[in-house]
Each structure stands twice: as C-alpha cells, then as structure tokens.
Scaffold this motif. Structure first.
Motif, PDB file in Angstrom:
ATOM      1  N   VAL A   1       0.837  -1.199   0.000  1.00 50.54           N
ATOM      2  CA  VAL A   1       0.000   0.000   0.000  1.00 50.54           C
ATOM      3  C   VAL A   1       0.871   1.247   0.000  1.00 50.54           C
ATOM      4  O   VAL A   1       0.597   2.229  -0.711  1.00 50.54           O
ATOM      5  CB  VAL A   1      -0.943  -0.009   1.218  1.00 50.54           C
ATOM      6  CG1 VAL A   1      -1.829   1.235   1.212  1.00 50.54           C
ATOM      7  CG2 VAL A   1      -1.799  -1.262   1.226  1.00 50.54           C
ATOM      8  N   ALA A   2       1.946   1.222   0.794  1.00 56.59           N
ATOM      9  CA  ALA A   2       2.849   2.377   0.847  1.00 56.59           C
ATOM     10  C   ALA A   2       3.497   2.632  -0.506  1.00 56.59           C
ATOM     11  O   ALA A   2       3.662   3.779  -0.931  1.00 56.59           O
ATOM     12  CB  ALA A   2       3.908   2.157   1.919  1.00 56.59           C
ATOM     13  N   GLU A   3       3.871   1.565  -1.199  1.00 60.66           N
ATOM     14  CA  GLU A   3       4.474   1.728  -2.525  1.00 60.66           C
ATOM     15  C   GLU A   3       3.534   2.422  -3.501  1.00 60.66           C
ATOM     16  O   GLU A   3       3.939   3.302  -4.265  1.00 60.66           O
ATOM     17  CB  GLU A   3       4.863   0.354  -3.084  1.00 60.66           C
ATOM     18  CG  GLU A   3       6.295  -0.037  -2.820  1.00 60.66           C
ATOM     19  CD  GLU A   3       6.747  -1.108  -3.779  1.00 60.66           C
ATOM     20  OE1 GLU A   3       7.970  -1.208  -4.003  1.00 60.66           O
ATOM     21  OE2 GLU A   3       5.901  -1.846  -4.310  1.00 60.66           O
ATOM     22  N   HIS A   4       2.272   2.019  -3.480  1.00 60.34           N
ATOM     23  CA  HIS A   4       1.332   2.519  -4.480  1.00 60.34           C
ATOM     24  C   HIS A   4       0.700   3.851  -4.100  1.00 60.34           C
ATOM     25  O   HIS A   4       0.118   4.511  -4.968  1.00 60.34           O
ATOM     26  CB  HIS A   4       0.238   1.483  -4.719  1.00 60.34           C
ATOM     27  CG  HIS A   4       0.746   0.234  -5.362  1.00 60.34           C
ATOM     28  ND1 HIS A   4       0.052  -0.951  -5.349  1.00 60.34           N
ATOM     29  CD2 HIS A   4       1.897  -0.018  -6.037  1.00 60.34           C
ATOM     30  CE1 HIS A   4       0.748  -1.873  -5.988  1.00 60.34           C
ATOM     31  NE2 HIS A   4       1.870  -1.330  -6.420  1.00 60.34           N
ATOM     32  N   THR A   5       0.771   4.237  -2.847  1.00 59.90           N
ATOM     33  CA  THR A   5       0.193   5.526  -2.446  1.00 59.90           C
ATOM     34  C   THR A   5       1.244   6.615  -2.305  1.00 59.90           C
ATOM     35  O   THR A   5       0.891   7.800  -2.328  1.00 59.90           O
ATOM     36  CB  THR A   5      -0.574   5.388  -1.119  1.00 59.90           C
ATOM     37  OG1 THR A   5       0.273   4.777  -0.134  1.00 59.90           O
ATOM     38  CG2 THR A   5      -1.819   4.537  -1.304  1.00 59.90           C
ATOM     39  N   THR A   6       2.502   6.246  -2.169  1.00 61.24           N
ATOM     40  CA  THR A   6       3.560   7.261  -2.076  1.00 61.24           C
ATOM     41  C   THR A   6       4.348   7.384  -3.372  1.00 61.24           C
ATOM     42  O   THR A   6       5.336   8.124  -3.416  1.00 61.24           O
ATOM     43  CB  THR A   6       4.532   6.925  -0.928  1.00 61.24           C
ATOM     44  OG1 THR A   6       5.160   5.659  -1.182  1.00 61.24           O
ATOM     45  CG2 THR A   6       3.800   6.867   0.401  1.00 61.24           C
TER      46      THR A   6
ATOM     47  N   VAL B   1       0.239  10.372   4.562  1.00 61.44           N
ATOM     48  CA  VAL B   1      -0.041   9.161   3.780  1.00 61.44           C
ATOM     49  C   VAL B   1       0.470   7.925   4.513  1.00 61.44           C
ATOM     50  O   VAL B   1      -0.227   6.904   4.633  1.00 61.44           O
ATOM     51  CB  VAL B   1       0.579   9.267   2.377  1.00 61.44           C
ATOM     52  CG1 VAL B   1       0.554   7.911   1.676  1.00 61.44           C
ATOM     53  CG2 VAL B   1      -0.169  10.291   1.537  1.00 61.44           C
ATOM     54  N   PHE B   2       1.696   8.003   5.028  1.00 65.38           N
ATOM     55  CA  PHE B   2       2.254   6.853   5.746  1.00 65.38           C
ATOM     56  C   PHE B   2       1.454   6.549   7.009  1.00 65.38           C
ATOM     57  O   PHE B   2       1.304   5.376   7.383  1.00 65.38           O
ATOM     58  CB  PHE B   2       3.723   7.115   6.098  1.00 65.38           C
ATOM     59  CG  PHE B   2       4.672   6.825   4.971  1.00 65.38           C
ATOM     60  CD1 PHE B   2       5.084   5.530   4.710  1.00 65.38           C
ATOM     61  CD2 PHE B   2       5.157   7.843   4.167  1.00 65.38           C
ATOM     62  CE1 PHE B   2       5.959   5.248   3.678  1.00 65.38           C
ATOM     63  CE2 PHE B   2       6.033   7.579   3.128  1.00 65.38           C
ATOM     64  CZ  PHE B   2       6.435   6.279   2.880  1.00 65.38           C
TER      65      PHE B   2
END
Length: 524
Positions: free
Chosen positions: A91-96, A427-428
C-alpha cells in the motif's frame, strides 16, 4: 487374590457369559437379536486393537482402497505475520509513488522495497504451492486462484472504463486512469473494446495473481527436472536478457517477467520440500535485521551519481520515478535490461553481463527474504496473525484507499499544484488504519465470494461418492440417478446455506451444524 488371578479368570467368565447368551437365544427367538448384540459387544472389548489405518480411513469417509489422509500440517504463523506487514508496504508503494523523485524519503523507500517486498510474497506463495497434481484438490487450488484473479480483474476493468467521473474529482484518480490506459485508450487495435484479451492485462497490483496462476501451472512440470531451482535461476535470467522471448505488443502473457520471478517461487517450494526451518538462535532476529540493513541499499549503487558534484545528488537521482528505469529492470524484472546497453552493449558479452546482474539480483533478494522471515513474529498474535490471513483483501482493494487519501489533499489540491509538506507523512500514517479496515473480518465477510470463491459449486465433487460413481443429494436419498432438476435443486440448496452463513450473526457459529449443511460441506 492377586491381579494375575483376576486376569486369568476373565476369559472363563466371559466364555460362560457367551454360552449363556447363546442358550437364551436358542430358547427365546424374540431375544436372539439382543443376545447377538451382547456377544458382539463383548468380543470387541476383549479383542486386542487391530491396525487402525483402514478403519480410521473409513471413519473419515475414505474407502479402504484409498490411501489414508495425511496429517494436517500446522499453520505457520510467521507467514501470516509477514504478509500483514508486507501488504502494508505494498500500500505504501502505491500511495507514495506520487512523491518519488520529489522527496528524499519516498525516493529512498521505493528502491529499498524492491529488494525484499514482492520477493518475500512470491517465496511464501511458492512455499504454499503444490509440486504435483496427483490430488484433484491441488488442481482446484489453481482454479481458485484463477477465479480470484478473474473476478478482481473484472472489477478493476469496470473501474478504469467507467470510473472517469469519479477519477476526475481527485488527483490520485489521474494515476488510476494512467494505470488502466492499456485497456481504455484506443490505438487502432480495439484497445477500448471489451474482449477476452483484457484478462491478460492485469490492472495495478493484480499482475501478481495472474503470474501466480502461471507459476502454479508450471511448477509441477518444472519440478520433474533434476535441478529445478538451478535451472529456474539460470533460465529466468537468460530468457529476457538474451531476448529469447520478445514482447511484440498486443495482449499476451509476458513470459519473460513470469520466468524472471519464477526462481523465488521455486525457492519457496524447495524450502518446503526439504523441510528448511528458521533459525532458533536467540540472535536470529538481530541477524535478519543486519542482513536487511546491509542489502536494501544496494539498488542505490546503480543510481547515485558517483563522482559528480553534491548538487546533483537529488531525490530524482536516487529514483526518477516509481515505474521504469534501471531499478525496475534490475529488481522488479521489467523489460530486458536494455537500460544497461549504454554500459555493456547489447551483444553476446553484454547480454551475458546483464544476465549475470539478474542472477545476482535474485541471490540478493533471496538473502533479504531470509532476513524478513527471521524478523517477522513467529507466534500467533491476536490482530496481526488474523489480519495476515485476510491480507489479500488489502492487496486487491488498497487503490481505493489512495482515492480516500486524495480527498484529504495529501497529493495537492489540483493536478498541477504542489503537494503540501505534510502530505507524505500523513499518507504513511493513514496506511495503518486503511489497511486494518480492508483486512477486517467485516470486509472479508462481504468480499468472501470474490476473495475465496465457492468453486466447489461448479466442480465435480472429489469425495467418496464421486470416486464410487454414486449420485448425490436427493437422488442419492431415493437411490436413483440424478436428474437435471435434482442437480438444480441441490445447487439452490447449497446457495441458500452459503447465503445464510454469510448473514447469520457471529454467535451462530458456535451452534452445531445442521445435517444438510454438514453434508454439503463434506461434498466440497
């Protein structure tokens, strides 16, 4: 009297009881059945226990000719715990990704995750996959993964084709549109048409599910090789780098990427087959941290402008973007390593060098997988372990979390406007509650037909009735061959019980199952 005298006297007493019961049966015909039952009961109590493999198989619903079932392997909580954290990092990869090349943290975070994130996921998938197809249930497992991918892909296709009014309302929606551009932008080959080839163009993170179907199909045949892991390691590197498989465009499965990831999948299968265990040393978790800390920085060796002025050391120098580039070709196995052509060329020697880099990347990722699994908790944790078993929901639906975050203004108020300074840390922070929501039992209950589809409704039963050629359901009760009406009635009955199981309260799970529902679950 001694215990030996008592034990010696028991056979005589029992023999006399048998004779008395037999005499009573002869004198009174009405009591013959009762006497025979008494004799059989006493014989069962006096005879020594026989070999229990065949009776145990019969008690479990197996025929005597069938091999007894294997003992259920205890669930490895470390795998569920690892998936809990790994899915959050996905999720972090795709939202940041919006911040990659703009901020230091995200520009460093993305290349580091390439060394362990999806490699660990793929290793776990290989560990839980079958190396042979001798049991129909193993084939059913492949069919289930295919069904999950099919339904998730259809949902994503509906979103990218008809979700423009919604996407236009947020900045993250534009990223959503770009991800689905391959099936919505017309280029003269009917890209925007609905067609079966759309299933071979996975949207966003669904590539993993499509590849998983291919890996599970290939593994039983690949396992017949003398050295499956070694051949997968070499073949996965030379197939793309020597351009044995070329992407000619259109809609087809990218076999170069499938086989590039395949060594990590085979590594998981080898680990299970050979019984590899995690180290129980008290400092094994510390060793895992040390391995990750030493290796996750290796991708920066490719991108940092060594020998250049410090003014050129910018976030964009660490990682130009979340997709493409030398990092993606080396560590995410995108393309055929053409980004190295300027350094080594594209001749035989150059392709050999690029293949060596790919093989080295696999080795480094295998070491990072070792580190991740030694860091992950090994005991059952109340929230982490249970959510880890439902991590697939977070993996599939997390792009919707990006839309929610975008409404909060974390990516900026407009398409061209800059993102606020607080956008990246927020975001994180939001990744944790949104991931817990998607992995919650309530979401899983609603999405269960998609993420764990009841494929047994459409497949032949694999129980004793199917093996013996016996009819099922009401036709079996009447001793007749099943008709179309009986089959439809049985299917409707199973659907009714499945729907009732979805909507009934949690307390009802403690009640004993009804005979109809237990029989339907046994047939599955």
């Amino acid at each position: 009297s001694s215990p030996q005298n008592h034990s010696a006297a028991r056979p005589a007493v029992q023999a006399s009881q048998h004779s008395q019961a037999a005499m009573a049966a002869a004198l009174s015909p009405a009591s013959s059945r009762k006497a025979e039952q008494q004799i059989d009961l006493e014989l069962q109590q006096t005879q020594p226990p026989a070999h229990t493999s065949e009776p145990a198989a019969e008690q479990q619903g197996q025929s005597i000719d069938e091999a007894p079932k294997k003992k259920t392997t205890p669930r490895l909580f470390v795998l569920d715990n690892a998936k809990f954290f790994l899915t959050m990092l996905v999720v972090a990869e795709h939202t940041t990704g919006f911040f990659v090349g703009k901020t230091w943290f995200s520009s460093a975070f993305h290349p580091m995750t390439l060394t362990f994130l999806m490699p660990t996921y793929i290793f776990i998938s290989g560990y839980t996959s079958a190396t042979d197809l001798s049991n129909p249930r193993k084939v059913d497992g492949i069919i289930k993964v295919g069904a999950i991918y099919f339904m998730c892909q259809v949902i994503m296709l509906l979103l990218v084709r008809y979700g423009d009014p919604w996407f236009e309302t947020t900045r993250y929606g534009n990223i959503f549109k770009e991800v689905g551009s391959a099936v919505r932008e017309e280029k003269g080959a009917c890209e925007s048409c609905w067609k079966i080839q759309d299933l071979l163009v996975p949207i966003w993170a669904l590539w993993y599910l499509l590849f998983l179907v291919a890996w599970r199909l290939i593994l039983p045949f690949w396992w017949r090789l003398q050295w499956p892991l070694l051949t997968a390691w070499v073949w996965g590197a030379i197939l793309p780098c020597f351009k044995i498989f070329r992407d000619m465009g259109g809609f087809r499965l990218p076999l170069d990427a499938v086989f590039a990831w395949f060594p990590l999948f085979v590594l998981g299968a080898v680990a299970k087959e050979r019984g590899w265990q995690l180290s129980e040393h008290p400092r094994s978790r510390l060793a895992g941290v040390a391995v990750l800390a030493a290796l996750v920085w290796v991708p920066f060796v490719q991108s940092v402008p060594w020998g250049q002025p410090l003014s050129t050391w910018t976030p964009a120098a660490l990682s130009e973007g979340p997709v493409g580039g030398l990092h993606a070709e080396t560590w995410h196995y995108v393309g055929q390593m053409d980004a190295m052509n300027g350094a080594v060329g594209d001749g035989f020697v150059g392709r050999l060098a690029k293949s060596s880099v790919r093989m080295g990347a696999i080795l480094l990722q295998a070491c990072c997988v070792w580190g991740v699994l030694h860091i992950a908790p090994r005991q059952q944790w109340p929230v982490i372990t249970s959510c880890g078993t439902r991590s697939l929901a977070n993996y599939v639906f997390h792009p919707l979390s990006g839309m929610l975050m975008s409404y909060l203004g974390v990516f900026g108020a407009s398409k061209a406007g800059p993102a606020p300074w607080w956008g990246e840390p927020l975001v994180f922070l939001l990744i944790v509650p949104t991931s817990l929501f998607w992995m919650s039992p309530w979401v899983w209950k609603v999405a269960h037909p998609i993420l764990d589809p009841p494929i047994h409704w459409f497949l032949k039963p694999t129980g004793n009735s199917a093996a013996a050629g016996k009819p099922h359901g009401r036709a079996a009760d009447q001793g007749e061959a099943p008709t179309i009406a009986d089959s439809v009635a049985d299917l409707a009955e199973r659907c009714f019980h499945q729907m009732r199981a979805l909507i009934r309260p949690r307390s009802a799970k403690l009640a004993p199952p009804s005979p109809v529902s237990s029989s339907s679950s046994a047939s599955s």
